[in-house]
Scaffold this motif. Sequence first.
Motif, mmCIF file in Angstrom:
data_model
loop_
_atom_site.group_PDB
_atom_site.id
_atom_site.type_symbol
_atom_site.label_atom_id
_atom_site.label_comp_id
_atom_site.label_asym_id
_atom_site.label_seq_id
_atom_site.Cartn_x
_atom_site.Cartn_y
_atom_site.Cartn_z
ATOM 1 N N ALA A 46 0.829 -1.208 0.000
ATOM 2 C CA ALA A 46 0.000 0.000 0.000
ATOM 3 C C ALA A 46 0.864 1.259 0.000
ATOM 4 C CB ALA A 46 -0.929 -0.004 1.205
ATOM 5 N N LEU A 47 1.956 1.249 0.758
ATOM 6 C CA LEU A 47 2.849 2.408 0.772
ATOM 7 C C LEU A 47 3.516 2.625 -0.587
ATOM 8 C CD1 LEU A 47 4.508 2.137 4.286
ATOM 9 C CD2 LEU A 47 2.985 3.930 3.470
ATOM 10 N N LEU A 48 3.884 1.547 -1.248
ATOM 11 C CA LEU A 48 4.462 1.682 -2.590
ATOM 12 C C LEU A 48 3.455 2.260 -3.586
ATOM 13 C CD1 LEU A 48 6.588 -1.558 -2.928
ATOM 14 C CD2 LEU A 48 7.424 0.784 -3.035
ATOM 15 N N ILE A 49 2.220 1.815 -3.502
ATOM 16 C CA ILE A 49 1.177 2.344 -4.381
ATOM 17 C C ILE A 49 0.952 3.827 -4.103
ATOM 18 C CG2 ILE A 49 -1.284 2.206 -4.971
ATOM 19 C CD1 ILE A 49 0.338 -0.080 -6.108
ATOM 20 N N LEU A 50 0.888 4.191 -2.832
ATOM 21 C CA LEU A 50 0.699 5.598 -2.482
ATOM 22 C C LEU A 50 1.872 6.454 -2.954
ATOM 23 C CD1 LEU A 50 -0.749 5.313 1.116
ATOM 24 C CD2 LEU A 50 -1.944 6.077 -0.927
ATOM 25 N N TYR A 51 3.072 5.938 -2.822
ATOM 26 C CA TYR A 51 4.247 6.680 -3.284
ATOM 27 C C TYR A 51 4.232 6.823 -4.805
ATOM 28 C CZ TYR A 51 8.978 8.497 -3.132
ATOM 29 O OH TYR A 51 10.078 9.303 -3.243
ATOM 30 N N GLY A 52 3.755 5.810 -5.500
ATOM 31 C CA GLY A 52 3.603 5.914 -6.951
ATOM 32 C C GLY A 52 2.583 6.969 -7.343
ATOM 33 N N ILE A 53 1.506 7.067 -6.577
ATOM 34 C CA ILE A 53 0.517 8.120 -6.830
ATOM 35 C C ILE A 53 1.128 9.490 -6.574
ATOM 36 C CG2 ILE A 53 -1.661 9.104 -6.010
ATOM 37 C CD1 ILE A 53 -2.586 6.218 -5.472
ATOM 38 N N LEU A 54 1.892 9.588 -5.484
ATOM 39 C CA LEU A 54 2.512 10.871 -5.139
ATOM 40 C C LEU A 54 3.499 11.326 -6.204
ATOM 41 C CD1 LEU A 54 2.848 13.049 -2.891
ATOM 42 C CD2 LEU A 54 4.741 11.667 -2.046
ATOM 43 N N GLY A 56 3.651 10.116 -9.347
ATOM 44 C CA GLY A 56 3.044 10.099 -10.669
ATOM 45 C C GLY A 56 3.756 9.204 -11.663
ATOM 46 N N THR A 57 4.336 8.120 -11.193
ATOM 47 C CA THR A 57 5.040 7.194 -12.073
ATOM 48 C C THR A 57 4.536 5.772 -11.836
ATOM 49 O OG1 THR A 57 7.206 6.391 -12.761
ATOM 50 C CG2 THR A 57 6.939 6.922 -10.441
ATOM 51 N N ALA A 58 4.646 4.952 -12.867
ATOM 52 C CA ALA A 58 4.140 3.584 -12.781
ATOM 53 C C ALA A 58 5.189 2.587 -12.305
ATOM 54 C CB ALA A 58 3.609 3.145 -14.143
ATOM 55 N N VAL A 59 6.411 3.037 -12.072
ATOM 56 C CA VAL A 59 7.480 2.132 -11.653
ATOM 57 C C VAL A 59 7.162 1.516 -10.297
ATOM 58 C CG1 VAL A 59 9.918 2.023 -11.030
ATOM 59 C CG2 VAL A 59 9.192 3.352 -12.993
ATOM 60 N N TYR A 60 6.554 2.289 -9.421
ATOM 61 C CA TYR A 60 6.265 1.796 -8.082
ATOM 62 C C TYR A 60 5.132 0.763 -8.080
ATOM 63 C CZ TYR A 60 9.378 5.455 -6.680
ATOM 64 O OH TYR A 60 10.488 6.243 -6.543
ATOM 65 N N TYR A 61 4.271 0.796 -9.086
ATOM 66 C CA TYR A 61 3.238 -0.231 -9.202
ATOM 67 C C TYR A 61 3.867 -1.586 -9.530
ATOM 68 C CZ TYR A 61 0.438 3.999 -9.638
ATOM 69 O OH TYR A 61 -0.118 5.226 -9.432
ATOM 70 N N GLU A 62 4.858 -1.563 -10.396
ATOM 71 C CA GLU A 62 5.566 -2.802 -10.713
ATOM 72 C C GLU A 62 6.348 -3.309 -9.507
ATOM 73 O OE1 GLU A 62 7.906 -1.919 -14.112
ATOM 74 O OE2 GLU A 62 6.161 -1.473 -15.361
ATOM 75 N N ALA A 63 6.935 -2.391 -8.755
ATOM 76 C CA ALA A 63 7.635 -2.784 -7.528
ATOM 77 C C ALA A 63 6.660 -3.385 -6.521
ATOM 78 C CB ALA A 63 8.360 -1.584 -6.927
ATOM 79 N N ALA A 64 5.450 -2.848 -6.467
ATOM 80 C CA ALA A 64 4.439 -3.391 -5.560
ATOM 81 C C ALA A 64 4.052 -4.812 -5.966
ATOM 82 C CB ALA A 64 3.211 -2.491 -5.541
ATOM 83 N N MET A 65 3.995 -5.066 -7.268
ATOM 84 C CA MET A 65 3.689 -6.425 -7.732
ATOM 85 C C MET A 65 4.808 -7.395 -7.354
ATOM 86 S SD MET A 65 0.743 -6.622 -9.049
ATOM 87 C CE MET A 65 0.850 -8.155 -9.905
ATOM 88 N N LEU A 66 6.047 -6.963 -7.467
ATOM 89 C CA LEU A 66 7.174 -7.818 -7.079
ATOM 90 C C LEU A 66 7.165 -8.094 -5.577
ATOM 91 C CD1 LEU A 66 10.007 -6.291 -9.263
ATOM 92 C CD2 LEU A 66 8.900 -8.509 -9.541
ATOM 93 N N VAL A 67 6.882 -7.076 -4.778
ATOM 94 C CA VAL A 67 6.807 -7.271 -3.327
ATOM 95 C C VAL A 67 5.663 -8.215 -2.984
ATOM 96 C CG1 VAL A 67 6.300 -6.095 -1.153
ATOM 97 C CG2 VAL A 67 7.928 -5.107 -2.747
ATOM 98 N N ALA A 68 4.550 -8.124 -3.709
ATOM 99 C CA ALA A 68 3.417 -9.016 -3.453
ATOM 100 C C ALA A 68 3.787 -10.474 -3.727
ATOM 101 C CB ALA A 68 2.222 -8.607 -4.319
ATOM 102 N N MET A 69 4.498 -10.707 -4.818
ATOM 103 C CA MET A 69 4.898 -12.079 -5.136
ATOM 104 C C MET A 69 5.894 -12.623 -4.115
ATOM 105 S SD MET A 69 5.108 -12.240 -9.264
ATOM 106 C CE MET A 69 6.057 -10.762 -9.513
ATOM 107 N N VAL A 70 6.885 -11.814 -3.752
ATOM 108 C CA VAL A 70 7.877 -12.254 -2.778
ATOM 109 C C VAL A 70 7.225 -12.442 -1.403
ATOM 110 C CG1 VAL A 70 9.963 -11.544 -1.542
ATOM 111 C CG2 VAL A 70 9.822 -11.282 -4.013
#
Length: 89
Positions: A46-54, A56-70
């Motif tokens: 959730a923090l990664l998604i919020l930081y991505g919103i802050l 304005g880049t989609a890189v943090y959404y991909e990082a959130a997906m990687l953290v979810a899998m791990v």
Amino acid sequence: MIAAALTFAFACYGLALLFNLWRIMRGPTSADRILALDTMVINIIALLILYGILRGTAVYYEAAMLVAMVGFVSTIAYSRFVLRGDIIE
């Protein structure tokens, strides 16, 4: 207005992370510690998604997906270790 909402959300999730750390340290059973670790992973996502919103880049959404899998794999591995004593059968 969005900046105030993001600040409030960061504070709430940061507080939730502190509560998760407390539960990991003081959890009476291993199941409590496993659930706190899994909840901590969800809060980090959730923090990664919020930081991505802050930012304005989609890189943090991909990082959130990687953290979810791990996080999912680590929760399963830790649960198997607690139940069976080994991870790989």
